[in-house]
Design a protein around this motif. Sequence first.
Motif, PDB file in Angstrom:
ATOM      1  N   VAL A 148       0.838  -1.199   0.000  1.00 53.32           N
ATOM      2  CA  VAL A 148       0.000   0.000   0.000  1.00 53.32           C
ATOM      3  C   VAL A 148       0.872   1.248   0.000  1.00 53.32           C
ATOM      4  CG1 VAL A 148      -1.680   1.313   1.342  1.00 53.32           C
ATOM      5  CG2 VAL A 148      -1.935  -1.150   1.105  1.00 53.32           C
ATOM      6  N   ALA A 149       1.942   1.235   0.785  1.00 55.71           N
ATOM      7  CA  ALA A 149       2.858   2.378   0.805  1.00 55.71           C
ATOM      8  C   ALA A 149       3.478   2.606  -0.562  1.00 55.71           C
ATOM      9  CB  ALA A 149       3.945   2.142   1.842  1.00 55.71           C
ATOM     10  N   GLY A 150       3.775   1.512  -1.300  1.00 54.89           N
ATOM     11  CA  GLY A 150       4.344   1.664  -2.636  1.00 54.89           C
ATOM     12  C   GLY A 150       3.399   2.361  -3.583  1.00 54.89           C
ATOM     13  N   VAL A 151       2.120   2.044  -3.515  1.00 61.61           N
ATOM     14  CA  VAL A 151       1.133   2.700  -4.373  1.00 61.61           C
ATOM     15  C   VAL A 151       0.981   4.178  -4.000  1.00 61.61           C
ATOM     16  CG1 VAL A 151      -1.307   2.745  -5.016  1.00 61.61           C
ATOM     17  CG2 VAL A 151      -0.102   0.574  -4.864  1.00 61.61           C
TER      18      VAL A 151
ATOM     19  N   GLN B  26       2.466  -1.976  -6.533  1.00 65.68           N
ATOM     20  CA  GLN B  26       1.278  -2.811  -6.441  1.00 65.68           C
ATOM     21  C   GLN B  26       0.825  -2.925  -4.998  1.00 65.68           C
ATOM     22  OE1 GLN B  26       3.173  -6.359  -8.100  1.00 65.68           O
ATOM     23  NE2 GLN B  26       2.887  -7.390  -6.126  1.00 65.68           N
ATOM     24  N   ALA B  27      -0.474  -3.144  -4.840  1.00 65.33           N
ATOM     25  CA  ALA B  27      -1.052  -3.315  -3.507  1.00 65.33           C
ATOM     26  C   ALA B  27      -2.108  -4.400  -3.580  1.00 65.33           C
ATOM     27  CB  ALA B  27      -1.655  -2.011  -3.007  1.00 65.33           C
ATOM     28  N   GLU B  28      -2.236  -5.157  -2.486  1.00 64.11           N
ATOM     29  CA  GLU B  28      -3.212  -6.237  -2.444  1.00 64.11           C
ATOM     30  C   GLU B  28      -4.232  -5.984  -1.339  1.00 64.11           C
ATOM     31  OE1 GLU B  28      -1.200  -9.916  -1.988  1.00 64.11           O
ATOM     32  OE2 GLU B  28      -0.188  -9.816  -3.926  1.00 64.11           O
ATOM     33  N   MET B  29      -5.465  -6.221  -1.658  1.00 60.58           N
ATOM     34  CA  MET B  29      -6.543  -6.165  -0.675  1.00 60.58           C
ATOM     35  C   MET B  29      -7.181  -7.554  -0.641  1.00 60.58           C
ATOM     36  SD  MET B  29      -6.366  -3.180   0.537  1.00 60.58           S
ATOM     37  CE  MET B  29      -7.862  -3.160   1.492  1.00 60.58           C
ATOM     38  N   LEU B  30      -6.896  -8.291   0.432  1.00 58.56           N
ATOM     39  CA  LEU B  30      -7.375  -9.661   0.528  1.00 58.56           C
ATOM     40  C   LEU B  30      -8.815  -9.687   1.056  1.00 58.56           C
ATOM     41  CD1 LEU B  30      -4.211 -11.326   2.058  1.00 58.56           C
ATOM     42  CD2 LEU B  30      -4.807 -11.084  -0.343  1.00 58.56           C
ATOM     43  N   SER B  31      -9.616 -10.581   0.487  1.00 55.05           N
ATOM     44  CA  SER B  31     -11.012 -10.694   0.910  1.00 55.05           C
ATOM     45  C   SER B  31     -11.158 -11.501   2.192  1.00 55.05           C
ATOM     46  CB  SER B  31     -11.849 -11.327  -0.203  1.00 55.05           C
ATOM     47  OG  SER B  31     -11.346 -12.617  -0.521  1.00 55.05           O
ATOM     48  N   THR B  32     -10.128 -12.235   2.596  1.00 54.34           N
ATOM     49  CA  THR B  32     -10.168 -13.039   3.815  1.00 54.34           C
ATOM     50  C   THR B  32      -9.424 -12.324   4.934  1.00 54.34           C
ATOM     51  OG1 THR B  32      -8.175 -14.208   3.121  1.00 54.34           O
ATOM     52  CG2 THR B  32     -10.288 -15.180   2.525  1.00 54.34           C
TER      53      THR B  32
ATOM     54  N   GLY C  13      -8.717 -12.173  -3.480  1.00 50.76           N
ATOM     55  CA  GLY C  13      -8.883 -10.749  -3.270  1.00 50.76           C
ATOM     56  C   GLY C  13      -8.619  -9.984  -4.538  1.00 50.76           C
ATOM     57  N   PHE C  14      -8.128  -8.742  -4.389  1.00 53.37           N
ATOM     58  CA  PHE C  14      -7.852  -7.877  -5.530  1.00 53.37           C
ATOM     59  C   PHE C  14      -6.457  -7.299  -5.409  1.00 53.37           C
ATOM     60  CE2 PHE C  14     -12.413  -7.956  -4.954  1.00 53.37           C
ATOM     61  CZ  PHE C  14     -12.885  -8.169  -6.239  1.00 53.37           C
ATOM     62  N   GLN C  15      -5.853  -7.044  -6.569  1.00 54.57           N
ATOM     63  CA  GLN C  15      -4.514  -6.460  -6.622  1.00 54.57           C
ATOM     64  C   GLN C  15      -4.566  -5.221  -7.495  1.00 54.57           C
ATOM     65  OE1 GLN C  15      -1.243  -8.197  -9.072  1.00 54.57           O
ATOM     66  NE2 GLN C  15      -0.235  -8.542  -7.080  1.00 54.57           N
ATOM     67  N   THR C  16      -4.099  -4.109  -6.967  1.00 60.92           N
ATOM     68  CA  THR C  16      -4.035  -2.851  -7.711  1.00 60.92           C
ATOM     69  C   THR C  16      -2.605  -2.636  -8.189  1.00 60.92           C
ATOM     70  OG1 THR C  16      -5.800  -1.882  -6.386  1.00 60.92           O
ATOM     71  CG2 THR C  16      -4.394  -0.370  -7.590  1.00 60.92           C
ATOM     72  N   LEU C  17      -2.473  -2.372  -9.507  1.00 60.53           N
ATOM     73  CA  LEU C  17      -1.162  -2.148 -10.104  1.00 60.53           C
ATOM     74  C   LEU C  17      -1.101  -0.733 -10.636  1.00 60.53           C
ATOM     75  CD1 LEU C  17      -0.853  -5.489 -12.113  1.00 60.53           C
ATOM     76  CD2 LEU C  17       0.138  -4.958  -9.897  1.00 60.53           C
ATOM     77  N   SER C  18       0.042  -0.072 -10.409  1.00 61.49           N
ATOM     78  CA  SER C  18       0.264   1.284 -10.894  1.00 61.49           C
ATOM     79  C   SER C  18       1.541   1.293 -11.713  1.00 61.49           C
ATOM     80  CB  SER C  18       0.369   2.253  -9.708  1.00 61.49           C
ATOM     81  OG  SER C  18       0.665   3.563 -10.142  1.00 61.49           O
ATOM     82  N   TYR C  19       1.437   1.770 -12.934  1.00 59.31           N
ATOM     83  CA  TYR C  19       2.590   1.830 -13.826  1.00 59.31           C
ATOM     84  C   TYR C  19       2.929   3.278 -14.108  1.00 59.31           C
ATOM     85  CZ  TYR C  19       1.119  -2.985 -14.779  1.00 59.31           C
ATOM     86  OH  TYR C  19       0.741  -4.290 -14.667  1.00 59.31           O
ATOM     87  N   GLY C  20       4.196   3.580 -14.258  1.00 55.56           N
ATOM     88  CA  GLY C  20       4.635   4.921 -14.625  1.00 55.56           C
ATOM     89  C   GLY C  20       6.042   4.869 -15.159  1.00 55.56           C
ATOM     90  N   GLY C  21       6.394   5.739 -16.080  1.00 59.43           N
ATOM     91  CA  GLY C  21       7.741   5.695 -16.614  1.00 59.43           C
ATOM     92  C   GLY C  21       8.004   6.845 -17.549  1.00 59.43           C
ATOM     93  N   GLY C  22       9.250   6.949 -18.004  1.00 59.46           N
ATOM     94  CA  GLY C  22       9.630   8.012 -18.928  1.00 59.46           C
ATOM     95  C   GLY C  22       9.733   9.341 -18.248  1.00 59.46           C
ATOM     96  N   GLY C  23       9.827  10.403 -18.994  1.00 58.51           N
ATOM     97  CA  GLY C  23       9.940  11.744 -18.451  1.00 58.51           C
ATOM     98  C   GLY C  23       9.488  12.764 -19.458  1.00 58.51           C
ATOM     99  N   GLY C  24       9.257  13.961 -18.973  1.00 61.06           N
ATOM    100  CA  GLY C  24       8.832  15.051 -19.837  1.00 61.06           C
ATOM    101  C   GLY C  24       7.480  14.762 -20.452  1.00 61.06           C
ATOM    102  N   SER C  25       7.367  15.169 -21.779  1.00 64.96           N
ATOM    103  CA  SER C  25       6.079  15.035 -22.469  1.00 64.96           C
ATOM    104  C   SER C  25       5.772  13.599 -22.841  1.00 64.96           C
ATOM    105  CB  SER C  25       6.053  15.907 -23.734  1.00 64.96           C
ATOM    106  OG  SER C  25       7.103  15.502 -24.610  1.00 64.96           O
ATOM    107  N   SER C  26       6.798  12.729 -22.825  1.00 64.40           N
ATOM    108  CA  SER C  26       6.596  11.343 -23.206  1.00 64.40           C
ATOM    109  C   SER C  26       6.196  10.460 -22.034  1.00 64.40           C
ATOM    110  CB  SER C  26       7.883  10.769 -23.826  1.00 64.40           C
ATOM    111  OG  SER C  26       8.933  10.828 -22.892  1.00 64.40           O
TER     112      SER C  26
END
Length: 439
Positions: free
Chosen positions: A151-154, A160-166, A203-216
């Motif tokens: 969760v801290a990483g997101v 990525q972060a995981e939210m377990l249903s159990t 459960g569910f897993q949330t993934l966050s992607y990011g990369g590059g710099g500037g306008s790209s």
Amino acid sequence: MKKIVPLLFPIFLFTNLSLHSETILLKSGEKWEGSILAQDKDSVTIKLADGNTKVLSKSVIRKVSFAKKTESSSPKIEPQVSEKDKKIKEEKELAEKQKLEEENLKAKEDKQKKREEQLSNAKRHYLEGSFGVGNGESQSELRPFFQTIQVAGVLFGGGQAEMLSTPYKTKNHNVTARLFYAWNRFTFEFRGTEAKGNLDVGGFQTLSYGGGGGSSSSSDNTANVLLGNGETKFQKVSSRVGFTPYPHSLLDLQILGGVERIWTKTNLEVDSLGGITATGINPNRVSYRDTSNSLKGYSFGIRFEWKFLERFTLQGQILHLDMQGPSSLRSNEFRLDSSPFRYSQFGLDYQWKSTGTEVNVKFSTKIKGDFSLFLEASNMTLNNKLQSGYITENEGGGNSDPSDIFLKVYGPQILIPILYDSKTILSYVQVGANYRFNF
């Protein structure tokens, strides 16, 4: 005869009153006080208060009073006690005193005899073996800690972060073996418990992607469904020594102290499945995770054993635990966003300080001879405080950014107390059998 009666009447009157008269009132109004000493038909002799004696003619006397003298004017005469009565009284008082002393001595002897019987009945010298099976719940701090880091990483960037249903607590099957040696006031106990269970990682897993710099620069987010399975193992070993300050045949209270060890281990296969993102990223991945934890420390508290109705026994322990030790997590992840796949590792290494309580209650009933059956309930809860930690990751050839190293070292210490209160829990209810070897 007629002349004799009037003369005898005054004599009789004065004779009767002389014993008690104290004051003589004359016809002239004059008053004399004293004690009447003698009298005849014509006069009365009175001894005055000053010691003088006066003779008064009865012809001048008007009245004789019998008023009592005041306490101050005449000394109180104490009744005289004979030597015989005094001796009888002293003998009676001595007899009562001796009787009281005998009763006190008898009560003291009865109390001493009762205590000796208690000590005799409380004497013990035996070895008892027990084995029980049951169901319960267990929790290791590794799962909530791992999820908090994700969760801290997101929150602070891509990840990525995981939210377990159990819930974090896992159902388990457990067994406990126990050896208990008692020798009069001392007891020695060695106990081992193992709990195993299957862990549902749905459960569910949330993934966050990011990369590059500037306008790209670009970013993308997606949510995957978590599937998979896992196995957990919880092992606990205790060795304790007890001492009874005041032995009693029916109720035994002991002071306990001992050494405690705990090992937990979890193996997981986590499949994360989702659709291709808008930027063409395949979020599907498979992770194999191994977590382990080892705590050691000491315990102290009290133990009780109550015997009633000859065949039933209620036992219990209330303990405070103080422990510490290392934990670690290793995640080997296979990403399916390229052909054939990408492999990355993720790790956590950290130290915990754990304090809490353990409570055991056991009800036993004799079946035949020294063989008995029991029902036992136990609960242990440890609150874990992070002492130090480090996050490791080998993707991209290591960690070259100093800011990443700073976060990986100090991040766990800052984030864990804020986001999650980590606990280690083991609770169960068991049934089993005891057998005692008396010496």
